[in-house]
Write a protein that holds these residues in place. Structure first.
Motif, PDB file in Angstrom:
ATOM      1  N   GLU A 125       3.837  14.441  -8.525  1.00  0.00           N
ATOM      2  CA  GLU A 125       5.011  15.345  -8.731  1.00  0.00           C
ATOM      3  C   GLU A 125       5.525  15.510 -10.235  1.00  0.00           C
ATOM      4  OE1 GLU A 125       7.923  14.867  -6.021  1.00  0.00           O
ATOM      5  OE2 GLU A 125       6.623  15.030  -4.024  1.00  0.00           O
ATOM      6  N   GLY A 126       5.424  14.347 -11.006  1.00  0.00           N
ATOM      7  CA  GLY A 126       5.821  14.616 -12.460  1.00  0.00           C
ATOM      8  C   GLY A 126       5.030  15.538 -13.148  1.00  0.00           C
ATOM      9  N   PHE A 127       3.655  15.452 -12.656  1.00  0.00           N
ATOM     10  CA  PHE A 127       2.642  16.352 -13.510  1.00  0.00           C
ATOM     11  C   PHE A 127       2.609  17.607 -12.895  1.00  0.00           C
ATOM     12  CE2 PHE A 127       1.161  12.275 -15.434  1.00  0.00           C
ATOM     13  CZ  PHE A 127       1.089  12.730 -16.652  1.00  0.00           C
ATOM     14  N   GLY A 128       3.257  18.003 -11.958  1.00  0.00           N
ATOM     15  CA  GLY A 128       3.573  19.212 -10.998  1.00  0.00           C
ATOM     16  C   GLY A 128       2.709  19.450  -9.890  1.00  0.00           C
ATOM     17  N   ALA A 129       2.187  18.379  -9.587  1.00  0.00           N
ATOM     18  CA  ALA A 129       0.895  18.561  -8.138  1.00  0.00           C
ATOM     19  C   ALA A 129       1.975  18.028  -6.902  1.00  0.00           C
ATOM     20  CB  ALA A 129       0.036  17.508  -8.286  1.00  0.00           C
ATOM     21  N   HIS A 130       2.704  19.009  -6.433  1.00  0.00           N
ATOM     22  CA  HIS A 130       3.721  18.587  -5.335  1.00  0.00           C
ATOM     23  C   HIS A 130       2.982  18.253  -4.162  1.00  0.00           C
ATOM     24  CE1 HIS A 130       7.035  18.689  -2.887  1.00  0.00           C
ATOM     25  NE2 HIS A 130       6.764  19.673  -1.932  1.00  0.00           N
ATOM     26  N   VAL A 131       3.289  17.209  -3.572  1.00  0.00           N
ATOM     27  CA  VAL A 131       2.780  16.659  -1.897  1.00  0.00           C
ATOM     28  C   VAL A 131       3.750  16.934  -1.264  1.00  0.00           C
ATOM     29  CG1 VAL A 131       1.637  15.016  -0.776  1.00  0.00           C
ATOM     30  CG2 VAL A 131       1.064  15.206  -3.161  1.00  0.00           C
ATOM     31  N   PRO A 132       3.862  17.555  -0.045  1.00  0.00           N
ATOM     32  CA  PRO A 132       4.848  17.689   0.921  1.00  0.00           C
ATOM     33  C   PRO A 132       5.124  16.066   1.526  1.00  0.00           C
ATOM     34  CG  PRO A 132       3.394  19.457   1.375  1.00  0.00           C
ATOM     35  CD  PRO A 132       2.843  18.523   0.083  1.00  0.00           C
ATOM     36  N   LYS A 133       6.606  15.813   1.783  1.00  0.00           N
ATOM     37  CA  LYS A 133       6.691  14.370   1.933  1.00  0.00           C
ATOM     38  C   LYS A 133       6.338  14.209   3.519  1.00  0.00           C
ATOM     39  CE  LYS A 133      10.489  12.848  -1.069  1.00  0.00           C
ATOM     40  NZ  LYS A 133      10.158  13.827  -2.313  1.00  0.00           N
ATOM     41  N   GLY A 134       6.326  15.388   4.219  1.00  0.00           N
ATOM     42  CA  GLY A 134       5.874  15.100   5.619  1.00  0.00           C
ATOM     43  C   GLY A 134       4.505  14.860   5.685  1.00  0.00           C
ATOM     44  N   TYR A 135       3.675  14.812   4.747  1.00  0.00           N
ATOM     45  CA  TYR A 135       2.237  14.556   4.933  1.00  0.00           C
ATOM     46  C   TYR A 135       2.255  12.809   4.463  1.00  0.00           C
ATOM     47  CZ  TYR A 135       0.536  19.145   4.781  1.00  0.00           C
ATOM     48  OH  TYR A 135       0.226  20.666   5.098  1.00  0.00           O
ATOM     49  N   GLY A 189       1.000  -1.219   0.227  1.00  0.00           N
ATOM     50  CA  GLY A 189      -0.025  -0.021   0.031  1.00  0.00           C
ATOM     51  C   GLY A 189       0.967   1.121  -0.047  1.00  0.00           C
ATOM     52  N   PHE A 190       2.064   1.413   0.677  1.00  0.00           N
ATOM     53  CA  PHE A 190       2.905   2.355   0.698  1.00  0.00           C
ATOM     54  C   PHE A 190       3.535   2.576  -0.617  1.00  0.00           C
ATOM     55  CE2 PHE A 190       3.933   1.665   5.570  1.00  0.00           C
ATOM     56  CZ  PHE A 190       2.865   2.204   5.740  1.00  0.00           C
ATOM     57  N   LEU A 191       3.869   1.471  -1.194  1.00  0.00           N
ATOM     58  CA  LEU A 191       4.261   1.428  -2.706  1.00  0.00           C
ATOM     59  C   LEU A 191       3.530   2.010  -3.590  1.00  0.00           C
ATOM     60  CD1 LEU A 191       7.003   0.521  -4.222  1.00  0.00           C
ATOM     61  CD2 LEU A 191       6.062  -1.477  -4.644  1.00  0.00           C
ATOM     62  N   LEU A 192       2.404   1.916  -3.637  1.00  0.00           N
ATOM     63  CA  LEU A 192       1.191   2.422  -4.333  1.00  0.00           C
ATOM     64  C   LEU A 192       1.016   3.911  -4.248  1.00  0.00           C
ATOM     65  CD1 LEU A 192      -1.916  -0.123  -4.376  1.00  0.00           C
ATOM     66  CD2 LEU A 192      -0.570   0.945  -6.247  1.00  0.00           C
ATOM     67  N   MET A 193       1.063   4.220  -2.675  1.00  0.00           N
ATOM     68  CA  MET A 193       1.045   5.755  -2.506  1.00  0.00           C
ATOM     69  C   MET A 193       2.109   6.646  -2.797  1.00  0.00           C
ATOM     70  SD  MET A 193       0.347   7.517   1.063  1.00  0.00           S
ATOM     71  CE  MET A 193       1.636   6.876   1.948  1.00  0.00           C
ATOM     72  N   ILE A 194       3.454   5.791  -2.839  1.00  0.00           N
ATOM     73  CA  ILE A 194       4.807   6.643  -3.308  1.00  0.00           C
ATOM     74  C   ILE A 194       4.876   6.630  -4.659  1.00  0.00           C
ATOM     75  CG2 ILE A 194       7.125   6.249  -3.318  1.00  0.00           C
ATOM     76  CD1 ILE A 194       7.018   5.024  -0.563  1.00  0.00           C
ATOM     77  N   GLY A 195       4.312   5.536  -5.451  1.00  0.00           N
ATOM     78  CA  GLY A 195       4.059   5.730  -7.048  1.00  0.00           C
ATOM     79  C   GLY A 195       3.191   6.747  -7.413  1.00  0.00           C
ATOM     80  N   GLY A 196       1.952   6.813  -6.849  1.00  0.00           N
ATOM     81  CA  GLY A 196       1.047   8.052  -7.122  1.00  0.00           C
ATOM     82  C   GLY A 196       1.540   9.122  -6.720  1.00  0.00           C
ATOM     83  N   THR A 197       2.211   9.258  -5.600  1.00  0.00           N
ATOM     84  CA  THR A 197       2.924  10.648  -5.342  1.00  0.00           C
ATOM     85  C   THR A 197       4.128  11.169  -6.373  1.00  0.00           C
ATOM     86  OG1 THR A 197       2.675  10.222  -3.145  1.00  0.00           O
ATOM     87  CG2 THR A 197       4.133  12.002  -3.396  1.00  0.00           C
ATOM     88  N   TYR A 218       4.877  10.791   4.867  1.00  0.00           N
ATOM     89  CA  TYR A 218       5.553   9.830   6.148  1.00  0.00           C
ATOM     90  C   TYR A 218       4.380   9.941   7.148  1.00  0.00           C
ATOM     91  CZ  TYR A 218       9.349   9.506   2.834  1.00  0.00           C
ATOM     92  OH  TYR A 218      10.188   9.208   1.807  1.00  0.00           O
ATOM     93  N   ALA A 219       3.827  11.094   7.634  1.00  0.00           N
ATOM     94  CA  ALA A 219       3.058  10.945   8.391  1.00  0.00           C
ATOM     95  C   ALA A 219       1.869   9.991   8.421  1.00  0.00           C
ATOM     96  CB  ALA A 219       2.437  12.402   8.830  1.00  0.00           C
ATOM     97  N   ALA A 220       1.219  10.037   7.139  1.00  0.00           N
ATOM     98  CA  ALA A 220       0.371   8.699   6.880  1.00  0.00           C
ATOM     99  C   ALA A 220       0.975   7.722   7.053  1.00  0.00           C
ATOM    100  CB  ALA A 220      -0.185   8.957   5.401  1.00  0.00           C
ATOM    101  N   MET A 221       1.998   7.426   6.475  1.00  0.00           N
ATOM    102  CA  MET A 221       2.684   5.938   6.544  1.00  0.00           C
ATOM    103  C   MET A 221       2.892   5.658   7.959  1.00  0.00           C
ATOM    104  SD  MET A 221       5.272   6.308   3.531  1.00  0.00           S
ATOM    105  CE  MET A 221       6.199   4.751   3.656  1.00  0.00           C
ATOM    106  N   ALA A 222       3.220   6.614   8.983  1.00  0.00           N
ATOM    107  CA  ALA A 222       3.662   6.348  10.062  1.00  0.00           C
ATOM    108  C   ALA A 222       2.356   6.060  10.977  1.00  0.00           C
ATOM    109  CB  ALA A 222       4.389   7.502  11.104  1.00  0.00           C
ATOM    110  N   PHE A 223       1.340   6.690  10.519  1.00  0.00           N
ATOM    111  CA  PHE A 223      -0.150   6.536  11.372  1.00  0.00           C
ATOM    112  C   PHE A 223      -0.503   5.149  10.830  1.00  0.00           C
ATOM    113  CE2 PHE A 223      -4.756   6.479  11.124  1.00  0.00           C
ATOM    114  CZ  PHE A 223      -5.070   6.790  12.506  1.00  0.00           C
ATOM    115  N   SER A 224      -0.440   4.622   9.520  1.00  0.00           N
ATOM    116  CA  SER A 224      -0.879   3.219   9.363  1.00  0.00           C
ATOM    117  C   SER A 224       0.124   2.202   9.749  1.00  0.00           C
ATOM    118  CB  SER A 224      -0.555   3.194   7.762  1.00  0.00           C
ATOM    119  OG  SER A 224      -1.502   4.299   6.998  1.00  0.00           O
ATOM    120  N   ALA A 225       1.451   2.365   9.988  1.00  0.00           N
ATOM    121  CA  ALA A 225       2.152   1.499  10.696  1.00  0.00           C
ATOM    122  C   ALA A 225       1.910   1.251  12.352  1.00  0.00           C
ATOM    123  CB  ALA A 225       3.556   1.856  10.504  1.00  0.00           C
ATOM    124  N   ALA A 226       1.468   2.413  12.925  1.00  0.00           N
ATOM    125  CA  ALA A 226       1.060   2.393  14.080  1.00  0.00           C
ATOM    126  C   ALA A 226      -0.362   1.491  14.360  1.00  0.00           C
ATOM    127  CB  ALA A 226       0.908   3.791  14.649  1.00  0.00           C
TER     128      ALA A 226
END
Length: 244
Positions: free
Chosen positions: A210-220, A198-206, A222-230
């Motif tokens: 970003e390639g199309f110019g929609a920047h997503v802050p990495k903090g968001y 699931g993380f791999l899907l999210m990173i791939g989508g991100t 990794y926060a989502a990944m940390a929450f899911s892992a918790a």
């Protein structure tokens, strides 16, 4: 030597080094999770060697890209535009890498969800046997995607090559130390694999975004990944208590 001494005496350089090491370690652990998932498909006697080769390739790719840092910086120059949107080589690499990660994650999820899937529709309808060479090729492609992201991140955080090299080498050493324990943990807890995919899907989508110019802050991210892992950690504790 004078240049290195000047860097060592600059507090801002140490701050940049600390931040970059933290970022590189996170990117390295992401990389390592997927190396562990792939190598765990191999016969047990080949797994450790596969992980070491995968981590070695990650280091070689990162240091190789650092040696061409001047070219990496130029990757942000637009090379063509479509419907008014300019695309650079960096954008093209991110989109291609993101598509590969999404494809790979989708394929692995398909195998996990439908264990009796028959002929593999992702491999031309033929049943695919897991081979050491095939796993190494997949690891190489994953390493390439993560290495490009890693070096672009490094270039964006500091202008000093020695700082980048130290951060990259430190992150790869962490990967090397964590490789066997992490692979064993994933093998003992199969549900972690689905979370990682699931993380791999999210990173791939991100990356595609970003390639199309929609920047997503990495903090968001990794926060989502940390929450899911918790949450998954709580589920694991709950399952253990139920069994005991």
């Amino acid at each position: 030597m004078d240049y290195l001494m000047t860097l060592a005496a600059d507090p801002t350089v140490w701050a940049a080094l600390g931040a970059l090491i933290a970022m590189e370690v996170v990117l390295g652990i992401d990389n390592l999770i997927f190396i562990s998932i792939l190598t765990n498909k191999l016969p047990e006697e080949q797994r450790a060697r596969g992980r070491k080769i995968g981590i070695g390739l990650a280091l070689i790719l990162r240091l190789g890209l650092l040696s061409t840092v001047a070219i990496i910086v130029q990757l942000t120059t637009p090379v063509f535009s479509v419907l008014g949107k300019a695309f650079s080589w960096r954008d093209i690499i991110l989109i291609a890498g993101g598509l590969f990660l999404v494809w790979k994650a989708t394929k692995e999820i398909h195998h996990k969800v439908d264990a009796d899937h028959g002929p593999d529709v992702f491999d031309g309808g033929k049943a695919a046997a897991v081979t050491f060479g095939g796993v190494i090729v997949q690891i190489l492609l994953l390493d390439l995607v993560f290495s490009i992201d890693s070096i672009i991140t490094a270039v964006g955080m500091t202008d000093h090559i020695p700082v980048m090299v130290i951060a990259v080498v430190f992150a790869v050493l962490v990967m090397l130390l964590a490789a066997d324990p992490l692979a064993s943990f994933i093998e003992r807890n199969p549900t972690i694999v689905m979370l990682a995919l699931g993380f791999l899907l999210m990173i791939g989508g991100t990356l595609i975004g970003e390639g199309f110019g929609a920047h997503v802050p990495k903090g968001y991210i990794y926060a989502a990944m940390a929450f899911s892992a918790a949450i998954e950690g709580l589920n694991m504790l709950s399952r253990r208590k139920t069994k005991s």
